[in-house]
Enzyme design. Structure first.
Site, mmCIF file in Angstrom:
data_model
loop_
_atom_site.group_PDB
_atom_site.id
_atom_site.type_symbol
_atom_site.label_atom_id
_atom_site.label_comp_id
_atom_site.label_asym_id
_atom_site.label_seq_id
_atom_site.Cartn_x
_atom_site.Cartn_y
_atom_site.Cartn_z
ATOM 1 N N THR A 20 24.739 46.478 43.238
ATOM 2 C CA THR A 20 25.253 45.134 43.492
ATOM 3 C C THR A 20 26.607 45.213 44.201
ATOM 4 O OG1 THR A 20 26.410 44.906 41.355
ATOM 5 C CG2 THR A 20 24.075 44.311 41.430
ATOM 6 N N GLY A 21 26.891 44.176 44.989
ATOM 7 C CA GLY A 21 28.150 44.150 45.724
ATOM 8 C C GLY A 21 28.315 45.366 46.619
ATOM 9 N N ILE A 76 33.308 50.579 47.348
ATOM 10 C CA ILE A 76 32.676 51.512 46.423
ATOM 11 C C ILE A 76 31.171 51.277 46.350
ATOM 12 C CG2 ILE A 76 32.526 52.183 43.988
ATOM 13 C CD1 ILE A 76 35.571 51.616 43.816
ATOM 14 N N TYR A 121 41.589 40.121 35.219
ATOM 15 C CA TYR A 121 40.790 41.227 35.759
ATOM 16 C C TYR A 121 40.661 42.337 34.724
ATOM 17 C CZ TYR A 121 39.605 45.305 38.632
ATOM 18 O OH TYR A 121 39.025 46.444 39.139
#
Length: 263
Positions: free
Chosen positions: A13-14, A19, A154
């Site tokens: 994902t993403g 990364i 975060y």
């Protein structure tokens, strides 16, 4: 060590940059077929085309979906009801003072960084259990342990990811499915490059030099005293997805350059 993931299908994902993209490439290099994901159809199409050109003997496809929503996660699951490897990399970050962060921003961070991985793992772990083999990786951060004062929201989500990975590993005990979290430190992702670019230009530095100065100022406990490369982090993720890592589960695997000051 020769990592061979031939015959395995991975969802990252993403993964249109940073990364996530580095991980997708690493898994393809190791022989896996890979599904990439992003929120922009043009970005997904561009990355799929590039990877297909670079790895012509591998299967690569993409799913465009915003994983900060249940509907976005359902779109990925509908496209691929099962997989062998799930890398929960999708995430957002950014500095904000605690007193200025509204409720909806706390929820946005939680939905993207935490619930996306929960929703996908809840489905894919079952098919992995049925197959007797599977790998789930949650992208955490050194910020899970070293909560930044300017990104408390975060840090909270990354602590949650680490906890979920540990608990899910226990839930899947004895099934052949491993679950780990990977904790990068400062990494030269696209977002970090954007953050460093102004300082580099203003002071006549390279991005690498600006990165070293950032680490010395903001992560003084770093042992490598620099920003890690995307590939250095992706290498750990690929290992955690391999057959060779079959006895590694429930672990918080650090690629933080020694930032977290503990043994």
């Amino acid at each position: 060590m020769q990592i061979d993931l031939s015959g395995k299908h991975a969802i990252v994902t993403g993964s249109t940059k940073g990364i996530g993209l580095g991980t997708a490439e690493g898994l393809l290099f190791a022989g896996a077929s890979v599904t990439v994901n992003g929120r922009s159809q043009s970005d997904v199409d561009e990355i799929v085309a590039k990877l297909q050109t670079k790895y012509p003997d591998r299967e690569v496809d993409g799913v465009t979906a915003d994983l900060g929503t249940a509907e976005g996660c359902d779109a990925v699951i509908t496209a691929h009801p099962s997989c062998d490897i799930l890398v929960n990399n999708a995430g957002v970050f950014g500095p904000d003072d605690f007193f200025e962060i509204p409720d909806d921003e706390w929820m946005r961070f939680y939905e993207v960084n935490v619930l996306s991985g929960v929703r996908l793992s809840r489905v894919y772990a079952k098919s992995m259990m049925d197959a007797g083999w599977g790998r789930i990786v949650f992208l955490s951060s050194e910020s899970a342990f070293n909560i930044p004062s300017d990104m408390i929201h975060y840090g909270m989500t990354k602590t949650a990811c680490t906890a979920i990975a540990r608990g899910l590993a226990k839930r899947l005990s004895g099934t052949g499915v491993t679950v780990n979290s990977v904790l990068p430190g400062p990494t030269m992702s696209d977002g970090v490059k954007d953050m460093l670019r102004d300082d580099a230009k203003k002071n006549g530095k390279s991005l690498e030099e600006a990165g070293k100065d950032f680490v010395k100022e903001n992560r003084p406990s770093s042992i490598i005293e620099r920003v890690a490369s995307v590939d250095e982090v992706a290498n750990m993720i690929v290992y955690a997805c391999s057959n060779q890592a079959s006895a590694t589960t429930g672990a918080a695997l650090r690629v933080d350059g020694g930032v977290v000051d503990s043994i």
